[in-house]
Structure formats: C-alpha cells, structure tokens
Design a protein around this motif. Sequence first.
Motif, mmCIF file in Angstrom:
data_model
loop_
_atom_site.group_PDB
_atom_site.id
_atom_site.type_symbol
_atom_site.label_atom_id
_atom_site.label_comp_id
_atom_site.label_asym_id
_atom_site.label_seq_id
_atom_site.Cartn_x
_atom_site.Cartn_y
_atom_site.Cartn_z
ATOM 1 N N GLY A 168 0.815 -1.201 0.000
ATOM 2 C CA GLY A 168 0.000 0.000 0.000
ATOM 3 C C GLY A 168 0.849 1.250 0.000
ATOM 4 N N CYS A 169 1.953 1.226 0.782
ATOM 5 C CA CYS A 169 2.857 2.376 0.835
ATOM 6 C C CYS A 169 3.503 2.619 -0.527
ATOM 7 C CB CYS A 169 3.920 2.122 1.904
ATOM 8 S SG CYS A 169 5.108 3.469 2.091
ATOM 9 N N ARG A 170 3.882 1.544 -1.190
ATOM 10 C CA ARG A 170 4.474 1.684 -2.522
ATOM 11 C C ARG A 170 3.460 2.255 -3.513
ATOM 12 N NH1 ARG A 170 7.516 -4.216 -2.735
ATOM 13 N NH2 ARG A 170 9.344 -3.642 -1.480
ATOM 14 N N PHE A 171 2.237 1.810 -3.410
ATOM 15 C CA PHE A 171 1.181 2.309 -4.283
ATOM 16 C C PHE A 171 0.993 3.819 -4.100
ATOM 17 C CE2 PHE A 171 -3.413 3.427 -4.266
ATOM 18 C CZ PHE A 171 -3.668 3.334 -5.629
ATOM 19 N N LEU A 172 0.973 4.255 -2.841
ATOM 20 C CA LEU A 172 0.793 5.675 -2.557
ATOM 21 C C LEU A 172 1.990 6.505 -3.041
ATOM 22 C CD1 LEU A 172 -0.729 5.426 1.045
ATOM 23 C CD2 LEU A 172 -1.947 5.912 -1.092
ATOM 24 N N GLN A 173 3.181 5.956 -2.893
ATOM 25 C CA GLN A 173 4.362 6.678 -3.390
ATOM 26 C C GLN A 173 4.306 6.843 -4.904
ATOM 27 O OE1 GLN A 173 8.341 5.646 -1.521
ATOM 28 N NE2 GLN A 173 7.092 4.064 -0.554
ATOM 29 N N ARG A 174 3.846 5.805 -5.591
ATOM 30 C CA ARG A 174 3.733 5.910 -7.048
ATOM 31 C C ARG A 174 2.735 6.995 -7.442
ATOM 32 N NH1 ARG A 174 3.951 0.157 -6.837
ATOM 33 N NH2 ARG A 174 1.668 0.027 -7.085
ATOM 34 N N LYS A 175 1.663 7.114 -6.680
ATOM 35 C CA LYS A 175 0.666 8.140 -6.984
ATOM 36 C C LYS A 175 1.235 9.547 -6.766
ATOM 37 C CE LYS A 175 -2.586 5.460 -8.334
ATOM 38 N NZ LYS A 175 -2.953 5.472 -9.779
ATOM 39 N N ILE A 176 2.089 9.697 -5.733
ATOM 40 C CA ILE A 176 2.712 10.991 -5.492
ATOM 41 C C ILE A 176 3.698 11.342 -6.600
ATOM 42 C CG2 ILE A 176 4.311 12.234 -3.963
ATOM 43 C CD1 ILE A 176 2.990 10.838 -1.601
ATOM 44 N N GLU A 177 4.395 10.328 -7.110
ATOM 45 C CA GLU A 177 5.398 10.551 -8.148
ATOM 46 C C GLU A 177 4.783 10.706 -9.541
ATOM 47 O OE1 GLU A 177 7.791 7.095 -7.638
ATOM 48 O OE2 GLU A 177 9.245 8.114 -6.345
ATOM 49 N N ASP A 178 3.545 10.315 -9.692
ATOM 50 C CA ASP A 178 2.898 10.336 -10.998
ATOM 51 C C ASP A 178 2.939 11.744 -11.595
ATOM 52 O OD1 ASP A 178 1.416 9.913 -13.226
ATOM 53 O OD2 ASP A 178 -0.433 9.338 -12.198
ATOM 54 N N GLY A 179 3.446 11.849 -12.811
ATOM 55 C CA GLY A 179 3.578 13.160 -13.436
ATOM 56 C C GLY A 179 2.328 13.635 -14.143
ATOM 57 N N ALA A 180 1.257 12.861 -14.062
ATOM 58 C CA ALA A 180 0.024 13.252 -14.752
ATOM 59 C C ALA A 180 -0.617 14.453 -14.062
ATOM 60 C CB ALA A 180 -0.947 12.069 -14.789
ATOM 61 N N ARG A 181 -1.681 14.984 -14.680
ATOM 62 C CA ARG A 181 -2.301 16.210 -14.162
ATOM 63 C C ARG A 181 -2.996 15.988 -12.828
ATOM 64 N NH1 ARG A 181 -7.176 16.859 -18.621
ATOM 65 N NH2 ARG A 181 -8.164 14.830 -18.276
ATOM 66 N N ASN A 182 -3.273 14.710 -12.476
ATOM 67 C CA ASN A 182 -3.917 14.415 -11.195
ATOM 68 C C ASN A 182 -2.914 14.330 -10.046
ATOM 69 O OD1 ASN A 182 -6.506 14.322 -12.252
ATOM 70 N ND2 ASN A 182 -6.352 12.148 -12.771
ATOM 71 N N ASN A 183 -1.653 14.609 -10.333
ATOM 72 C CA ASN A 183 -0.619 14.493 -9.317
ATOM 73 C C ASN A 183 -0.910 15.383 -8.112
ATOM 74 O OD1 ASN A 183 2.458 15.848 -8.643
ATOM 75 N ND2 ASN A 183 2.178 13.651 -8.406
ATOM 76 N N ALA A 184 -1.259 16.662 -8.350
ATOM 77 C CA ALA A 184 -1.561 17.575 -7.239
ATOM 78 C C ALA A 184 -2.755 17.081 -6.440
ATOM 79 C CB ALA A 184 -1.827 18.977 -7.782
ATOM 80 N N TYR A 185 -3.723 16.514 -7.121
ATOM 81 C CA TYR A 185 -4.890 15.954 -6.438
ATOM 82 C C TYR A 185 -4.469 14.809 -5.531
ATOM 83 C CZ TYR A 185 -9.174 13.194 -5.832
ATOM 84 O OH TYR A 185 -10.214 12.471 -5.308
ATOM 85 N N ALA A 186 -3.576 13.936 -6.027
ATOM 86 C CA ALA A 186 -3.124 12.789 -5.242
ATOM 87 C C ALA A 186 -2.353 13.257 -4.005
ATOM 88 C CB ALA A 186 -2.246 11.882 -6.103
#
Length: 409
Positions: free
Chosen positions: A48-66
């Motif tokens: 779960g922690c890895r999943f959340l880190q990937r969402k934070i690193e995601d460069g897509a436009r939803n990154n700020a939302y994540a």
Amino acid sequence: MYKQQQDQPPFQSFRRPSTTDQDSNRFMNANLDDFKGRIYELAKDQNGCRFLQRKIEDGARNNAYAITMIYDEIHGHFVELMTNSFGNYLCQKLLERCDNEQRNKIVEIVAPEIVPISLNMHGTRAVQKLIEFLATSDQIQIITSALNPSVVPLIKDLNGNHVIQKCLNRLSDEHRQFIYDAVSENCVEVATHKHGCCVLQRCIDHASTSQKTQLVKEITRHALPLVQDPYGNYVVQYILELGDAQFSDGLIHQFVGHACYLSAQKFSSNVIEKCIRVASPDTRHMLIAEFIDPTAMEKLLRDSFANYVIQTSLDYAESGQRAELVDCIRPLLAAIRTTPYGKRIYGKIFRDQQKPVAATSAPQSSSTLPQHHQPHSIHPQHHPQHHPPRQLSSQPRRTANGSYPTMPV
C-alpha cells in the motif's frame, strides 16, 4: 538389455499465489479514489505504501490531487508514520512534493516530537528528509529550536547523529550556530565519544571562520585529556591536519613540558609523532629537547610506544639537535640492540652515518623525504576515520609490539 524409457514431458509445478502476490495485484490497476478514507492504514502496509508513493510521483495532471488527498488523510499521523518501517518512506516522498503551506503544518506537528523521532532507526531518515526540504526561515527556526536542547544526546546516538550532520550539510552558518554552541560547551563529552568525535570533525569541515576558531579554542583548552583518549586523540590530530599554523601552533604548545609522558601513552604517542612532523622549527626543537636526557631516553627507547616517537624525532630534528639526540642514544644502543625497535633505531643511526651530512638535515615535509626517511617506512600511520552518516567504529591502534590489529567492523 534394459528397454530405453520414452521421454517424459517435463514436470510442471504450479505455485499457489502468495498473500504478498495477491496484495500486490490488488494495487496493479487501482485508482487512488478506491482507497479514500483508508490511506492512513494503507501507509503502514508495504504494498500500500508503494502504491501511494507511485501516486505521489505520478507526473500526470492528477498528481496535485493525489498529493492533497494523501496529505489530508495522513498529516495528522505524521509522527507515528515517520517511525513506521513502511510509513517513513511515504513521509519522505510527501515532504519532497508537498507545497510550503502543507510543509508548514507538518513542521508544526512534528517539531514537539522531533528528538524521539530522530533517535528512531526509521524516523532519523524522515527527519533528515524534512531538514533537507525546509524552505522558509520560520520552518528552519521551529525545527532548530526543537533540536537545540538535545544536540549532545543526538550527537552521541547511533541514529540521531545523522540528523545533526544533515543540519551541518544543509543549513546556513547562522542557522547551524546552535550546534557549534552546544559542542563548544560540551567539548570533552562530545570529542571522547565514538560518534561524537566524528561529528565534531564534520563540524570543523562545515564551519565558518568564526565557528572553526570557536571549536579550536575549546579543543586546545582541553588538549591534554583529549590527546590521551581513544577517540579524542583523533579530534586533536584532525586540527593538526588542517595545516593552519594559527591553529596547530597553539595546540602543540599545550604538549610542551609533557612530551616524554605523552610519548609513552598508547593514544597520545601517535599525536606527538604528528606534532613533531607538522610543528614549526622552534616548537619542534622544544619538543625534541625533552627527550635529550639519559634517564628519560633509556625509558623512551624501551617503551613499546615511545620508541616510535624517538624514531620520528631522528627523522625530523635539525642537524645540530639530531647530533645531540644520537649522542644521547648511542650509549644505550648495546642494551636495546636485540629488541625489534632497538634494531630499527640502531639501523637508522648506522645508515645515516654512512651518508653525507647534508642527507641527515631535518626534512621540511614528508613529501620531500628520501625513501628511507619516510615516516611510513617506520610504521603505518593511521588517520581519523571520516564517518559519514552510518555506524562509526574506532580506529586501529598500535599494539605493544608495534603491529596494527584488524579494524573492528
């Protein structure tokens, strides 16, 4: 004859998916919204922690939302998560990507507990990341004020010392002054500790001119006890290795009048050798003059540590004083010639008698010495170990027979 067996199809084993695989698969194509309200619990789970880190690193436009969504659900639990074996990684990632307003809130939450977090094996990493990404004077002021009362305990701790070193690396001269004040007030306690002696060396590395002067003044004031300590002697050697006469001359003068005693001590003998190498000619002359006494010389030549100091003195004394030194040693050579170190001293004097007088003059530096005069040809010279942020160990020490044991791990 045995009938040849027909080829059999290879045996195929089927592995039942493990719980870890199943947990990993459930995050494969998941959306962050699928876990809304459960992110705090997810942060303490490996996958779960890895999943959340990937969402934070995601460069897509939803990154700020994540980032905002994750921050909203975990910032109130930051103290706990910073010391969690998995959660600390998510905290580090969030500290890298969050904005200043979010970081301000995290700083306010963490500051009251920053010392126990820093002492934790997981928390120390998260605190170092926090210090690395402090962005405003207010943030720095809050964190340094929280660390200030506990600088010495942190320095002496296996985990906490890395937090202090991060402050030295990242903060300005003004903002890290609190460390120099604490170390100066507790110089002996810090310098004689296995972690503290290394952090003190890092303090010297990062110091401004005034901060370096502040530290050297205290080290010089306590030079005699420090030079005899298994860790403190490396701090003294570090000052000598700076190659700055304004610091080394005052330090070496603390040992004038004590050269014979210190030469016979396990730890300080190495420092006296270094003093003889780096001292100004006048100061070197004063140190070596203490050895030119028949009664003192006999004890020094027979001592398992001091004999190395005498060998170094023979290498570095100016020609006139060296002749006095040889005259003092010569009547004692027959008594010590059969000892290992006696043979070396005998050989050194005998070899030099075969050379032109000019060859026996005092060397100006080790880099200009002939090969047989190099200090390393006498015995290996050890130097302070520069520890960076990890487990710090003591240095190898010369044993009574002149050998060096294997460095402990």
